[in-house]
Design an enzyme around this catalytic site. Structure first.
Site, PDB file in Angstrom:
ATOM      1  N   ASP A  16       0.823  -1.210   0.000  1.00 36.26           N
ATOM      2  CA  ASP A  16       0.000   0.000   0.000  1.00 36.26           C
ATOM      3  C   ASP A  16       0.859   1.262   0.000  1.00 36.26           C
ATOM      4  O   ASP A  16       1.428   1.644   1.012  1.00 36.26           O
ATOM      5  CB  ASP A  16      -0.924  -0.022   1.224  1.00 36.26           C
ATOM      6  N   ASP A  68      -1.678   5.063  -6.582  1.00 38.15           N
ATOM      7  CA  ASP A  68      -1.869   4.307  -5.348  1.00 38.15           C
ATOM      8  C   ASP A  68      -1.947   2.816  -5.651  1.00 38.15           C
ATOM      9  O   ASP A  68      -2.707   2.386  -6.513  1.00 38.15           O
ATOM     10  CB  ASP A  68      -3.173   4.786  -4.686  1.00 38.15           C
TER      11      ASP A  68
END
Ligand SMILES: *[C@@H]1O[C@H](CO)[C@@H](O)[C@H](O)[C@H]1NC(C)=O
Ligand SMILES: *[C@@H]1O[C@H](CO)[C@@H](O)[C@H](O)[C@H]1NC(C)=O
Ligand SMILES: *[C@@H]1O[C@H](CO)[C@@H](O)[C@H](O)[C@H]1NC(C)=O
Length: 450
Positions: A126, A330
């Site tokens: 992440d 992301d």
């Protein structure tokens, strides 16, 4: 530590909490719909990866993360150790796979080892999160179908006590005046879940590199079903993330290639440090927002559908540190989302060029007969200094029967302060994405890593 650093830590900490707290309306509905069960794309939006935090406002509940951040930055022992290592010569290449087959989740997982001897963990990758945490043995509410980290079999594991200055200095944590209780913290995740963890340290093995005294949360209790079963590895820009905890060891450079989300193999890679990175790769400047210091912002200047430049007012794309507006890359969000007027403009142009009729499916509102796929236009993102034409597999997603193809993007939900566009992992399959914070640039190149 100077004021701006403290400022950065503070907002990083806020973001960490906020990002994992916000729920999408679509989460609840897509999860509860049994008629979606035949679709291969269920895990994609079933995960409901959170994004678009509103501009953070101070609150005492963030203080644990602040504490942890400060602690990590003060870890002289580890930093000294890391800087004493000889200059990196070999390629540090951590295997990555789609979480779909490995853990039945929509995100990508990195294969790492935690503890001594190392215990294999598949942690969600992440880039917008700053911390790391794993479920630990004895955990209440953790997945019973997958192994969790067993601290008591690691000779290098240390849990941190609440009485340690790093833990107690945070006003949000209340420690008993006497005795030695562990440094506990709570965190929300994915809108519908939360967990309680003990702040801990242990060795983290990334390919051949062993990072001693890596700080992470050892999860004791989980409520809700969204917490990744083997934890999460934060690669954001904040103080607790892997890159920050490794100090200058990786020179602020990493890249990854995510294989197809349908792939079964650990064929993707996370490369850490400057060694082995692509020499010739097109790049765009990496932007920094002091209010959201964890995020990797880039300057998206336009979108093309086929040969048509989609008409979008430039102010809707503009990077604005004050409002948080702009575009981020992301790895922890599954579907690319644009603020509503931008998404609508892309969708309308796409529909003009593809034969309808169009139907909706879960998060997607532009699904059409798979037979019309050949005429689907390519989607190109224009960034400052770099164009990215998405491979077709990155702009369309198919129902498991293959009868429907859907434009694999969506509008940012307007139930949150949505000014942020997020280029998510479905749109990053089989690309090498390079994050070079030392030179403030992001590179993207085609690389098949299935
Ligand atoms: C470690 O902890 C687990 C779960 O609490 C327990 O089942 C196991 O026996 C422990 N192992 C050792 C070596 O203490
Ligand atoms: C965490 O949540 C649990 C359960 O709601 C609660 O009992 C505990 O006091 C909380 N701990 C902290 C540090 O906030
Ligand atoms: C983004 O690109 C636009 C168009 O080229 C330019 O006007 C703007 O200054 C750029 N913004 C940043 C933050 O670089």
């Amino acid at each position: 530590m100077d004021l701006s650093t403290i400022f950065a830590f503070f907002f990083g900490a806020l973001l960490l909490v906020l990002r994992t707290t916000i729920a999408f309306d679509s989460c609840a509905s897509s999860k509860s719909k049994p008629d979606n069960a035949d679709l291969s794309l269920i895990p994609i939006y079933g995960k409901c990866s959170p994004f678009t935090p509103p501009i953070p406002k101070p609150s005492s509940s963030y203080s644990w993360a602040n504490t942890v951040s400060n602690m990590a930055s003060k870890d002289q022992e580890r930093l000294t150790y890391l800087s004493s290592l000889v200059a990196q010569k070999t390629v540090i290449k951590v295997p990555i796979a789609s979480g779909q087959h490995v853990l039945n989740i929509g995100n990508y997982v990195a294969q790492v080892k935690l503890g001594t001897p190392g215990q294999l963990m598949f942690m969600v990758l992440d880039t917008s999160n700053d911390a790391a945490w794993v479920p630990c043995s004895g955990c209440t509410g953790c997945s019973s179908s997958t192994a969790v980290f067993a601290p008591n079999t690691s000779s290098t594991y240390q849990s941190l006590l609440c009485s340690m200055p790093e833990c107690t200095q945070a006003s949000g944590l209340s420690c008993p005046a006497v005795g030695s209780s562990p440094c506990l913290f709570n965190q929300s995740y994915g809108g519908d879940s939360s967990f309680s963890a003990t702040l801990s340290r242990d060795s983290l093995t990334l390919a051949t590199d062993v990072i001693p005294n890596f700080a992470f949360g050892c999860i004791n209790t989980i409520s809700g079903g969204s917490v990744p079963p083997q934890g999460l590895l934060g690669l954001g820009r904040g103080a607790m993330s892997v890159m920050s905890q490794c100090g200058s060891h990786y020179s602020g450079v990493f890249s990854y290639c995510l294989p197809s989300f349908k792939s079964y193999y650990f064929s993707g890679s996370l490369r850490l440090g400057p060694v082995g990175q692509p020499k010739t790769i097109r790049t765009t400047p990496l932007l920094r927002n002091p209010h959201r210091p964890s995020l990797y912002y880039v300057n998206l200047t336009g979108i093309r559908v086929g040969r048509v430049n989609v008409p979008v007012p430039s102010e809707l794309l503009a990077f604005d540190p004050n409002s948080g507006a702009g575009t981020i890359i992301d790895s922890g969000t599954v579907i690319t989302r644009f603020v509503e007027p931008i998404y609508n403009a892309i969708r309308d142009e796409f529909r003009k060029q593809v034969k309808g009729p169009f139907t909706s499916l879960g998060a997607f509102d532009t699904c059409f007969s798979g037979g019309n796929e050949d005429i689907a236009p390519a989607i190109t993102f224009h960034f400052t200094g770099m164009d990215l034409m998405l491979p077709m597999e990155n702009s369309l997603i198919h129902s498991s029967a293959g009868s429907l193809a859907c434009l694999a993007m969506a509008a940012a939900p307007n139930n949150v302060n949505s000014v942020l566009n997020v280029i998510a992992n479905l749109q990053q399959q089989n690309l090498r994405i390079l994050f070079d914070t030392a030179n403030s640039r992001v590179g993207i190149g085609r690389e098949l890593c299935n």
